[in-house]
Design an enzyme around this catalytic site. Structure first.
Site, PDB file in Angstrom:
ATOM      1  CE1 TYR A 146      -4.065   3.882   3.455  1.00 20.55           C
ATOM      2  CE2 TYR A 146      -6.325   2.323   4.810  1.00 20.55           C
ATOM      3  CZ  TYR A 146      -4.766   2.388   3.630  1.00 20.55           C
ATOM      4  OH  TYR A 146      -5.598   2.093   2.133  1.00 20.55           O
ATOM      5  CE  LYS A 178      -5.454   5.548   1.092  1.00 22.32           C
ATOM      6  NZ  LYS A 178      -5.215   5.247  -0.480  1.00 22.32           N
TER       7      LYS A 178
HETATM    8  N1  LIG Z   1      -5.196  -3.755  -0.852  1.00 26.07           N
HETATM    9  C1  LIG Z   1      -6.054  -3.212  -0.057  1.00 26.07           C
HETATM   10  O1  LIG Z   1      -7.257  -4.086   0.722  1.00 26.07           O
HETATM   11  C2  LIG Z   1      -6.849  -2.107  -0.164  1.00 26.07           C
HETATM   12  C3  LIG Z   1      -7.917  -1.720   0.768  1.00 26.07           C
HETATM   13  C4  LIG Z   1      -8.203  -0.024   0.509  1.00 26.07           C
HETATM   14  C5  LIG Z   1      -7.523   0.408   0.400  1.00 26.07           C
HETATM   15  N2  LIG Z   1      -6.441   0.793  -0.399  1.00 26.07           N
HETATM   16  C6  LIG Z   1      -5.720   1.461  -1.528  1.00 26.07           C
HETATM   17  O2  LIG Z   1      -5.443   0.531  -3.136  1.00 26.07           O
HETATM   18  C7  LIG Z   1      -3.908   1.383  -3.617  1.00 26.07           C
HETATM   19  C8  LIG Z   1      -3.701   0.011  -3.624  1.00 26.07           C
HETATM   20  O3  LIG Z   1      -2.765  -0.583  -2.888  1.00 26.07           O
HETATM   21  P1  LIG Z   1      -2.334  -2.396  -2.710  1.00 26.07           P
HETATM   22  O4  LIG Z   1      -3.209  -2.595  -1.954  1.00 26.07           O
HETATM   23  O5  LIG Z   1      -3.032  -2.171  -4.655  1.00 26.07           O
HETATM   24  O6  LIG Z   1      -1.113  -1.833  -2.572  1.00 26.07           O
HETATM   25  P2  LIG Z   1       0.358  -2.355  -3.194  1.00 26.07           P
HETATM   26  O7  LIG Z   1       0.589  -3.619  -3.760  1.00 26.07           O
HETATM   27  O8  LIG Z   1       1.544  -2.755  -2.482  1.00 26.07           O
HETATM   28  O9  LIG Z   1       0.860  -1.003  -4.485  1.00 26.07           O
HETATM   29  C9  LIG Z   1       0.903   0.167  -3.959  1.00 26.07           C
HETATM   30  C10 LIG Z   1       1.072   0.835  -4.796  1.00 26.07           C
HETATM   31  O10 LIG Z   1       1.802   1.666  -4.802  1.00 26.07           O
HETATM   32  C11 LIG Z   1       3.175   1.921  -5.065  1.00 26.07           C
HETATM   33  N3  LIG Z   1       3.836   3.497  -4.612  1.00 26.07           N
HETATM   34  C12 LIG Z   1       4.025   3.474  -2.797  1.00 26.07           C
HETATM   35  N4  LIG Z   1       4.925   5.094  -2.357  1.00 26.07           N
HETATM   36  C13 LIG Z   1       4.621   4.938  -3.851  1.00 26.07           C
HETATM   37  C14 LIG Z   1       5.231   6.187  -3.745  1.00 26.07           C
HETATM   38  N5  LIG Z   1       5.620   6.964  -3.122  1.00 26.07           N
HETATM   39  N6  LIG Z   1       5.898   6.656  -5.032  1.00 26.07           N
HETATM   40  C15 LIG Z   1       5.270   6.020  -5.939  1.00 26.07           C
HETATM   41  N7  LIG Z   1       4.361   5.079  -5.477  1.00 26.07           N
HETATM   42  C16 LIG Z   1       3.875   4.577  -4.747  1.00 26.07           C
HETATM   43  C17 LIG Z   1       3.832   1.147  -5.421  1.00 26.07           C
HETATM   44  O11 LIG Z   1       4.812   1.049  -6.207  1.00 26.07           O
HETATM   45  P3  LIG Z   1       6.293   1.444  -5.217  1.00 26.07           P
HETATM   46  O12 LIG Z   1       6.691   0.244  -4.099  1.00 26.07           O
HETATM   47  O13 LIG Z   1       7.500   0.631  -6.477  1.00 26.07           O
HETATM   48  O14 LIG Z   1       6.589   2.267  -5.565  1.00 26.07           O
HETATM   49  C18 LIG Z   1       2.898   0.314  -5.840  1.00 26.07           C
HETATM   50  O15 LIG Z   1       2.899  -0.260  -6.675  1.00 26.07           O
HETATM   51  C19 LIG Z   1      -3.757   2.183  -1.868  1.00 26.07           C
HETATM   52  O16 LIG Z   1      -3.553   3.493  -2.509  1.00 26.07           O
HETATM   53  C20 LIG Z   1      -3.848   1.532  -0.844  1.00 26.07           C
HETATM   54  O17 LIG Z   1      -4.376   3.140   0.032  1.00 26.07           O
HETATM   55  C21 LIG Z   1      -6.028  -1.296  -0.764  1.00 26.07           C
END
Ligand SMILES: NC(=O)c1ccc[n+]([C@@H]2O[C@H](COP(=O)([O-])OP(=O)(O)OC[C@H]3O[C@@H](n4cnc5c(N)ncnc54)[C@H](OP(=O)(O)O)[C@@H]3O)[C@@H](O)[C@H]2O)c1
Length: 304
Positions: free
Chosen positions: A201, A205
């Site tokens: 991961y 990133k």
């Molecule tokens: N939450 C945090 O603290 C945090 C911190 C740093 C970075 N991030 C980054 O922020 C972004 C959003 O994350 P989140 O925390 O909001 O996670 P989340 O709630 O799990 O949302 C992830 C989204 O990505 C979609 N997704 C995953 N795999 C996919 C695929 N193969 N094709 C199409 N869509 C896909 C999921 O939809 P489906 O599964 O329905 O496809 C979902 O809509 C990510 O890039 C994550 O790495 C998050």
């Protein structure tokens, strides 16, 4: 892994603003509901991973910004339908289209680009590569090869495919409307942190940061501004399984939603190629523009 052994680089959470100005929730300077200059009527925005978490909040903040069109992408149609109805209640005049696409599937992504081009008359102002995935933060020797590589498929191949498919629309829109268009790649503070278990991961990133910088180099002169963003620590489906990350989940999804809207409002070409954290104070960031540009700051470099 013992949670106390896990640390994040604090300067990446508070840099340029100071700890006293770190944000955990949306605030007026990045909220289109409060700040009319953040409204972006006419724009068309595509968000991957828009069904839940940060991506959903970004879609809703763009609805508050009164954009003309929002394209929602993920693999789960019912979640996209929920987001569509939330957008409609905020901004009934915004046109919404939903695309069930696995971001790792090249054909699906290229088909999506064709459909978007037709539906929105060739216009695309903002591409947010937000879809991401993470597996157990296990030491490399304990990782499963298919999970390790799938992390790269979603976090790097996905953004690559969307860039390849949609850059012509972004640069075409910049040229036609004499405006800036934007790529926002959702990276992570993990890109800058050194912790055991991060070989998939965190490195994916980190690669996304350099990808952002290189796309800025290739496309910046065509009016396309590329920025990488850490959305904050947000309790979502992605992060909830990680006990050792719970202490860092202090931010709302609306914070990243507002921050992305702020990035694409107005003329902020100087942000191109850089890493930004949604927790940083947007006004203080603007105040330090000269220092950031002259020092070529907020980029990954080798310290020598
Ligand atoms: N939450 C945090 O603290 C945090 C911190 C740093 C970075 N991030 C980054 O922020 C972004 C959003 O994350 P989140 O925390 O909001 O996670 P989340 O709630 O799990 O949302 C992830 C989204 O990505 C979609 N997704 C995953 N795999 C996919 C695929 N193969 N094709 C199409 N869509 C896909 C999921 O939809 P489906 O599964 O329905 O496809 C979902 O809509 C990510 O890039 C994550 O790495 C998050």
């Amino acid at each position: 892994m013992d949670p106390s052994e896990f640390s994040l680089p604090s300067e990446s959470i508070t840099a340029f603003t100071g700890p006293e100005h770190a944000h955990h929730d949306i605030y007026p300077s990045i909220s289109a509901s409060h700040t009319p200059s953040l409204r972006q009527p006419g724009k068309v925005v595509l968000i991957t991973g828009a069904g839940r978490g940060c991506g959903r909040a970004m879609a809703l903040q763009y609805a508050h910004a009164g954009v003309a069109g929002i394209i929602l992408v993920s693999r789960t149609l019912p979640q996209l339908e929920e987001v569509e109805s939330q957008i409609r209640s905020i901004s009934p005049e915004t046109k919404v289209s939903k695309h069930v696409v696995d971001v790792t599937n090249a054909q699906s992504v290229f088909d999506c680009a064709k459909a978007v081009e037709q539906d929105f008359g060739g216009r695309l102002d903002v591409l947010v590569n937000n879809a991401g995935t993470i597996y157990a933060l296990a030491p490399l020797r304990d990782t499963k090869p298919e999970e390790w590589w799938h992390t790269y498929e979603v976090n790097i191949k996905g953004p690559y495919l969307f860039l390849k498919a949609f850059l012509p629309l972004l640069s075409g829109t910049a040229e036609k409307f004499k405006t800036l268009t934007h790529v926002v790649n959702i990276s992570s503070i993990g890109a800058l942190s050194i912790n055991p278990g991060g070989t998939a991961y965190f490195t994916s990133k980190l690669a996304l940061l350099r990808l952002t910088e290189l796309v800025e180099l290739e496309e910046g002169a065509k009016g396309v501004v590329s920025v990488a963003v850490h959305p904050g620590g947000v309790a979502t489906e992605l992060t909830l399984p990680f006990e050792n990350l719970k202490q860092f989940m202090t931010d709302t999804p609306e914070l990243s939603g507002g921050f992305v809207v702020w990035i694409t409002a107005g003329e902020k070409k100087w942000l191109g190629g850089r890493y930004l954290s949604a927790t940083w104070d947007a006004d203080r960031l603007e105040e330090r523009k000269q220092e950031i540009v002259e020092g070529d700051k907020l980029k990954v470099k080798l310290a020598v």
